[in-house]
Motif scaffolding. Structure first.
Motif, PDB file in Angstrom:
ATOM      1  N   GLN A 140       0.796  -1.292   0.017  1.00 26.05           N
ATOM      2  CA  GLN A 140      -0.009   0.075   0.016  1.00 26.05           C
ATOM      3  C   GLN A 140       0.817   1.215  -0.028  1.00 26.05           C
ATOM      4  O   GLN A 140       0.604   2.306  -0.734  1.00 26.05           O
ATOM      5  CB  GLN A 140      -1.008   0.051   1.420  1.00 26.05           C
ATOM      6  CG  GLN A 140      -1.948   1.207   1.267  1.00 26.05           C
ATOM      7  CD  GLN A 140      -3.044   1.102   2.345  1.00 26.05           C
ATOM      8  OE1 GLN A 140      -2.855  -0.004   3.032  1.00 26.05           O
ATOM      9  NE2 GLN A 140      -3.753   2.118   2.338  1.00 26.05           N
ATOM     10  N   ARG A 141       1.927   1.215   0.763  1.00 22.51           N
ATOM     11  CA  ARG A 141       2.930   2.435   0.971  1.00 22.51           C
ATOM     12  C   ARG A 141       3.542   2.577  -0.489  1.00 22.51           C
ATOM     13  O   ARG A 141       3.815   3.707  -1.108  1.00 22.51           O
ATOM     14  CB  ARG A 141       3.868   2.153   2.001  1.00 22.51           C
ATOM     15  CG  ARG A 141       4.642   3.396   2.184  1.00 22.51           C
ATOM     16  CD  ARG A 141       5.662   3.329   3.345  1.00 22.51           C
ATOM     17  NE  ARG A 141       4.884   3.509   4.552  1.00 22.51           N
ATOM     18  CZ  ARG A 141       5.368   3.379   5.759  1.00 22.51           C
ATOM     19  NH1 ARG A 141       6.812   3.192   5.855  1.00 22.51           N
ATOM     20  NH2 ARG A 141       4.673   3.515   6.649  1.00 22.51           N
ATOM     21  N   THR A 182       2.437   1.606  -3.316  1.00 19.50           N
ATOM     22  CA  THR A 182       1.411   2.510  -4.234  1.00 19.50           C
ATOM     23  C   THR A 182       1.264   3.796  -4.117  1.00 19.50           C
ATOM     24  O   THR A 182       1.387   4.630  -5.317  1.00 19.50           O
ATOM     25  CB  THR A 182       0.195   1.648  -4.075  1.00 19.50           C
ATOM     26  OG1 THR A 182       0.088   0.243  -4.144  1.00 19.50           O
ATOM     27  CG2 THR A 182      -0.928   2.366  -4.943  1.00 19.50           C
ATOM     28  N   THR A 183       1.342   4.489  -3.056  1.00 21.26           N
ATOM     29  CA  THR A 183       1.295   6.015  -2.684  1.00 21.26           C
ATOM     30  C   THR A 183       2.554   6.373  -3.302  1.00 21.26           C
ATOM     31  O   THR A 183       2.747   7.481  -3.832  1.00 21.26           O
ATOM     32  CB  THR A 183       1.246   6.178  -1.206  1.00 21.26           C
ATOM     33  OG1 THR A 183      -0.201   5.290  -0.704  1.00 21.26           O
ATOM     34  CG2 THR A 183       1.153   7.623  -1.058  1.00 21.26           C
ATOM     35  N   GLU A 184       3.627   5.761  -3.084  1.00 25.42           N
ATOM     36  CA  GLU A 184       4.969   6.332  -3.407  1.00 25.42           C
ATOM     37  C   GLU A 184       5.094   6.541  -4.962  1.00 25.42           C
ATOM     38  O   GLU A 184       5.648   7.383  -5.680  1.00 25.42           O
ATOM     39  CB  GLU A 184       6.042   5.450  -2.985  1.00 25.42           C
ATOM     40  CG  GLU A 184       6.127   5.591  -1.471  1.00 25.42           C
ATOM     41  CD  GLU A 184       7.200   4.553  -0.950  1.00 25.42           C
ATOM     42  OE1 GLU A 184       7.684   4.561   0.382  1.00 25.42           O
ATOM     43  OE2 GLU A 184       7.541   3.456  -1.388  1.00 25.42           O
ATOM     44  N   HIS A 205       2.475   6.569  -7.108  1.00 22.48           N
ATOM     45  CA  HIS A 205       1.705   7.587  -7.502  1.00 22.48           C
ATOM     46  C   HIS A 205       2.280   9.015  -7.405  1.00 22.48           C
ATOM     47  O   HIS A 205       2.082   9.853  -8.291  1.00 22.48           O
ATOM     48  CB  HIS A 205       0.253   7.579  -6.729  1.00 22.48           C
ATOM     49  CG  HIS A 205      -0.761   8.465  -6.901  1.00 22.48           C
ATOM     50  ND1 HIS A 205      -0.581   9.814  -6.159  1.00 22.48           N
ATOM     51  CD2 HIS A 205      -1.541   9.152  -7.720  1.00 22.48           C
ATOM     52  CE1 HIS A 205      -1.516  10.686  -6.507  1.00 22.48           C
ATOM     53  NE2 HIS A 205      -1.950  10.275  -7.567  1.00 22.48           N
ATOM     54  N   ASP A 206       2.812   9.320  -6.132  1.00 24.79           N
ATOM     55  CA  ASP A 206       3.387  10.687  -6.098  1.00 24.79           C
ATOM     56  C   ASP A 206       4.838  10.842  -7.003  1.00 24.79           C
ATOM     57  O   ASP A 206       4.605  12.015  -7.498  1.00 24.79           O
ATOM     58  CB  ASP A 206       3.825  10.758  -4.525  1.00 24.79           C
ATOM     59  CG  ASP A 206       2.823  10.762  -3.427  1.00 24.79           C
ATOM     60  OD1 ASP A 206       1.560  10.829  -3.962  1.00 24.79           O
ATOM     61  OD2 ASP A 206       3.338  10.343  -2.158  1.00 24.79           O
ATOM     62  N   PRO A 241      -1.367   2.888  -9.576  1.00 21.08           N
ATOM     63  CA  PRO A 241      -0.984   4.346  -9.365  1.00 21.08           C
ATOM     64  C   PRO A 241      -0.684   5.226 -10.467  1.00 21.08           C
ATOM     65  O   PRO A 241      -0.834   6.475 -10.578  1.00 21.08           O
ATOM     66  CB  PRO A 241       0.167   4.132  -8.186  1.00 21.08           C
ATOM     67  CG  PRO A 241       0.598   2.672  -8.510  1.00 21.08           C
ATOM     68  CD  PRO A 241      -0.732   1.917  -9.021  1.00 21.08           C
ATOM     69  N   TYR A 252      -3.599  -4.299  -2.993  1.00 24.93           N
ATOM     70  CA  TYR A 252      -2.529  -3.897  -4.129  1.00 24.93           C
ATOM     71  C   TYR A 252      -1.778  -4.985  -4.511  1.00 24.93           C
ATOM     72  O   TYR A 252      -0.822  -4.752  -4.976  1.00 24.93           O
ATOM     73  CB  TYR A 252      -1.684  -2.852  -3.071  1.00 24.93           C
ATOM     74  CG  TYR A 252      -2.699  -1.834  -2.559  1.00 24.93           C
ATOM     75  CD1 TYR A 252      -3.318  -0.923  -3.320  1.00 24.93           C
ATOM     76  CD2 TYR A 252      -3.051  -1.856  -0.970  1.00 24.93           C
ATOM     77  CE1 TYR A 252      -4.006   0.233  -2.765  1.00 24.93           C
ATOM     78  CE2 TYR A 252      -4.005  -0.774  -0.821  1.00 24.93           C
ATOM     79  CZ  TYR A 252      -4.494   0.065  -1.443  1.00 24.93           C
ATOM     80  OH  TYR A 252      -5.148   1.141  -0.858  1.00 24.93           O
TER      81      TYR A 252
END
Length: 309
Positions: A85-86, A88-90, A92-93, A117, A149
């Motif tokens: 999950q983390r 995925t956020t990284e 995306h950013d 992402p 994810y």
């Protein structure tokens, strides 16, 4: 295998400037949720290494795609969290900062979970986006292996964003996925119906897309294993090399492809031809994008009125 040079095509600095190049290659060495053979984290480096042995000239289109797009930059290989999950956020950013209207972002996987992402990042610029998904698997599980994810779930997450997904070449579907698939939000063209006939069915597939702005994701196991044998979850059958290229070209010529990824290469000793096929596919995507963009620019120029001069 030499991974010391992370530059796609081994380009000189003047042909790979990150600010002015028309294409950005983004390596995503993610391999966190593999359900069979692990190793896709090595995929991006293997593709880049194999790209050093490609001819820059495209014999089909009679162009140098790298020059036609103003250069191909390669982003430094990032390191991500080991939590899906983390990570995925990284992703995306990172991708959000790289997406630009005047540039094609081409990501190299890594496992297929990276597509969610990436699509999410492109929605900020193209909110009406639709996704074309070439794969052996539907990748629409609600969750798998204890996480939403997982690499078996990205198309489900994308659909939850309100994005329409058109899947091509599918030949491995779980019963829960078959029950979930909604014709209004997604459409699936099984390999049983299109493999060996993609040239015939290609127009129908492209015309069925609800949006002309398209994100293209290609899981390499969507192709026949004789073309790309080194993947983490192989499935017999699949799409041929030339019919896949013809379909991608049709998609580029008919729609505006705004982003792409090529994922799930699992490098294996003695199967370096799989790395070569993946690198060649990436460069053909760039070539078709360059050609279609040039055609659109020429068409727009021809449509200018005399008083606009």
């Amino acid at each position: 295998m030499d991974y010391s040079n992370p530059n796609f095509l081994d380009l000189a600095p003047e042909n790979s400037d990150p600010e002015h190049s028309g294409v950005m290659i983004l390596p995503l060495p993610v391999d966190l949720t593999a359900s069979w053979v692990r190793g896709t984290a090595a995929g991006p480096a293997a593709i880049i290494d194999a790209s050093h042995h490609l001819e820059r000239f495209d014999e089909q289109l009679k162009i140098d795609p790298c020059s036609a797009v103003g250069g191909i930059a390669t982003h430094p290989t990032p390191v991500f969290s080991t939590d899906p999950q983390r990570a995925t956020t990284e992703i995306h950013d990172l991708a959000t900062g790289l997406v630009r209207p005047d540039r094609l972002l081409v990501a190299l996987g890594g496992e297929h979970s990276v597509s969610f992402p990436l699509v999410q990042a492109h929605l900020g610029t193209w909110p009406g986006l639709s996704v074309v998904h070439i794969d052996a698997h539907a990748d629409m599980r609600s969750s798998y292996g204890g996480t939403e994810y997982n690499h078996a779930c990205p198309m489900r997450r994308i659909l939850e964003l309100g994005v329409h997904v058109t899947s091509v070449g599918i030949r491995s579907v779980d019963e829960s996925e078959a029950e979930f698939i909604d014709g209004e939000r997604s459409r699936m063209f099984l390999a049983w119906d299109v493999a060996g006939r993609l040239d015939e069915r290609g127009e129908e597939i492209v015309e069925s897309l609800p949006s002309r702005d398209v994100y293209l994701t290609i899981d390499l196991d969507g192709l026949d294993p004789s073309v790309v044998p080194a993947v983490g979850t192989p499935v017999p059958g699949g799409l041929g090399w030339f019919e896949t290229l013809s379909f991608v070209r049709r998609l580029m010529d008919t729609c505006r492809v705004v982003g792409a990824d090529v994922v799930e290469l699992c490098p294996h000793g003695g199967l370096h031809h799989a790395d070569a096929a993946a690198a060649r596919l990436v460069y053909k995507i760039i070539a078709y994008w360059a050609s279609s963009r040039a055609c659109r620019d020429t068409s727009a120029l021809n449509q200018r009125r005399p008083e606009d001069e």
